[in-house]
Design an enzyme around this catalytic site. Structure first.
Site, PDB file in Angstrom:
ATOM      1  CG  ASP A  10      -8.929   0.513   3.617  1.00  0.00           C
ATOM      2  OD1 ASP A  10      -7.797   0.922   3.862  1.00  0.00           O
ATOM      3  OD2 ASP A  10      -9.710   1.080   2.839  1.00  0.00           O
ATOM      4  N   GLY A  45     -15.638  -1.762   3.586  1.00  0.00           N
ATOM      5  CA  GLY A  45     -15.564  -2.257   2.219  1.00  0.00           C
ATOM      6  C   GLY A  45     -16.486  -1.538   1.248  1.00  0.00           C
ATOM      7  NE  ARG A  48     -13.628   9.130  -0.117  1.00  0.00           N
ATOM      8  CZ  ARG A  48     -12.684   9.717  -0.860  1.00  0.00           C
ATOM      9  NH1 ARG A  48     -12.833  10.977  -1.229  1.00  0.00           N
ATOM     10  NH2 ARG A  48     -11.602   9.052  -1.214  1.00  0.00           N
ATOM     11  CB  SER A 115      -8.763  -1.460  -2.345  1.00  0.00           C
ATOM     12  OG  SER A 115      -9.203  -0.461  -1.453  1.00  0.00           O
ATOM     13  CB  SER A 117      -9.689   2.731  -0.488  1.00  0.00           C
ATOM     14  OG  SER A 117      -9.141   3.989  -0.147  1.00  0.00           O
ATOM     15  CG  ASN A 119      -7.774   8.019   0.128  1.00  0.00           C
ATOM     16  OD1 ASN A 119      -7.412   9.033  -0.467  1.00  0.00           O
ATOM     17  ND2 ASN A 119      -8.869   7.984   0.860  1.00  0.00           N
ATOM     18  CE  LYS A 146     -13.973  -4.498  -2.384  1.00  0.00           C
ATOM     19  NZ  LYS A 146     -12.946  -4.531  -1.325  1.00  0.00           N
ATOM     20  CD  GLU A 170     -13.389  -7.655   1.030  1.00  0.00           C
ATOM     21  OE1 GLU A 170     -13.558  -7.286   2.202  1.00  0.00           O
ATOM     22  OE2 GLU A 170     -13.338  -6.860   0.091  1.00  0.00           O
ATOM     23  CG  ASP A 171     -11.886  -6.032   6.325  1.00  0.00           C
ATOM     24  OD1 ASP A 171     -12.080  -5.826   5.108  1.00  0.00           O
ATOM     25  OD2 ASP A 171     -11.850  -5.113   7.165  1.00  0.00           O
TER      26      ASP A 171
HETATM   27  P1  B16 Z   1     -12.035   5.889   0.396  1.00  0.00           P
HETATM   28  P2  B16 Z   1     -11.327  -1.694   1.103  1.00  0.00           P
HETATM   29  C1  B16 Z   1     -12.776   0.483   1.644  1.00  0.00           C
HETATM   30  O1  B16 Z   1     -11.549  -0.106   1.370  1.00  0.00           O
HETATM   31  C2  B16 Z   1     -12.971   0.663   3.141  1.00  0.00           C
HETATM   32  O2  B16 Z   1     -13.114  -0.600   3.773  1.00  0.00           O
HETATM   33  C3  B16 Z   1     -14.212   1.473   3.403  1.00  0.00           C
HETATM   34  O3  B16 Z   1     -14.352   1.692   4.797  1.00  0.00           O
HETATM   35  C4  B16 Z   1     -14.099   2.812   2.662  1.00  0.00           C
HETATM   36  O4  B16 Z   1     -15.293   3.569   2.837  1.00  0.00           O
HETATM   37  C5  B16 Z   1     -13.870   2.542   1.176  1.00  0.00           C
HETATM   38  O5  B16 Z   1     -12.704   1.755   1.013  1.00  0.00           O
HETATM   39  C6  B16 Z   1     -13.693   3.821   0.396  1.00  0.00           C
HETATM   40  O6  B16 Z   1     -12.489   4.396   0.795  1.00  0.00           O
HETATM   41  O7  B16 Z   1     -12.931   6.835   1.118  1.00  0.00           O
HETATM   42  O8  B16 Z   1     -10.602   5.910   0.876  1.00  0.00           O
HETATM   43  O9  B16 Z   1     -12.139   5.984  -1.093  1.00  0.00           O
HETATM   44  O10 B16 Z   1     -11.714  -2.380   2.380  1.00  0.00           O
HETATM   45  O11 B16 Z   1     -12.204  -2.045  -0.093  1.00  0.00           O
HETATM   46  O12 B16 Z   1      -9.856  -1.781   0.797  1.00  0.00           O
HETATM   47 MG    MG Z   2     -11.686  -4.033   3.879  1.00  0.00          MG
END
Ligand code: B16
Ligand code: MG
Length: 220
Positions: A10, A45, A48, A115, A117, A119, A146, A170-171
């Site tokens: 993300d 990052g 949830r 990631s 996420s 998702n 993280k 990373e952002d």
């Molecule tokens: P999910 P990354 C992170 O993805 C997002 O930056 C962060 O905003 C989000 O809360 C987290 O994933 C959990 O995501 O709700 O889809 O499981 O930046 O690590 O790719």
């Molecule tokens: Mg990110």
């Protein structure tokens, strides 16, 4: 020597960070407050449930909800996020990312996704990106969010790579910190918040090459 690049999803590979923000912001409005840009940035990052805690704290609502209610709020945020993400296609991959991943393959450099996420798999499939990575570690495979280094260490381990030869893209501040704790160098991506511990910073992948990466950070 750089032998492996590990990418956050993300905000680095695809522009889903804005979908996360919009979903949290609309949930906050339903709870009666406007989410500040600073609080939204702090969720980047971060997993949830940890993000939900940040949002509730920003609205002065910490401690107000039972674990079951918090789960319901997190599920609602995720449903809103998925509604935004449902329209994604390969055209949503951020500029220059495809060419950079291809160059890495050509140079024999391993590519992993790291990631937070849960998702991530669905997004990779929607954007036809799964085949571009040699290993994928996402929020379904890690137990510590993280800035814990677990997600990046698992990515390196899956490819048999020592952290010292890995570079993380990373952002988010939490992700840059996670890379440092993993013993990896990092590249801060985007024009967002200050990413102090990043080894270098790029605005985007447009025009970025493996040669530039090696020139900038390989002799640090
Ligand atoms: P999910 P990354 C992170 O993805 C997002 O930056 C962060 O905003 C989000 O809360 C987290 O994933 C959990 O995501 O709700 O889809 O499981 O930046 O690590 O790719
Ligand atoms: Mg990110």
């Amino acid at each position: 020597m750089i032998r492996c690049c590990i990418f956050d999803l993300d905000g680095v590979v695809v522009d889903t960070a804005r979908f996360h923000f919009e979903a949290w912001a609309s949930l906050a409005l339903d709870l009666g407050f406007r989410l500040t840009a600073q609080a939204a940035e702090a969720t980047k990052g971060v997993g949830r449930m940890e993000s939900l805690d940040i949002v509730l704290r920003a609205g002065g609502l910490e401690g107000r909800f039972s674990p079951e209610e918090k789960q319901r709020l997190a599920d609602e945020k995720n449903a809103r996020y998925l509604a935004f993400a449902a329209h994604m296609t390969p055209a949503d991959v951020l500029p220059g990312v495809g060419a950079f991943l291809e160059e890495l393959r050509h140079c024999g450099v391993k590519r992993a996704l790291g990631s937070a996420s849960k998702n991530a798999g669905a997004i990779l499939d929607r954007c036809d990106l799964r085949r571009r990575f040699d290993a994928v570690v996402d929020g379904t495979q890690v137990s510590k969010a993280k800035p814990d280094p677990e997600v990046f260490l698992k990515g390196a381990e899956a490819l048999g790579m020592n952290p010292a030869v890995c570079v993380v893209f990373e952002d988010a501040a939490a992700g840059i910190e996670a890379a440092a704790r993993a013993g990896m160098r990092s590249v801060g991506v985007g024009a967002g918040a200050p990413l102090g511990r990043a080894s270098m910073r790029i605005a985007s992948f447009e025009g970025f090459t493996f040669e530039k990466l090696c020139r900038e950070i390989d002799d640090i």
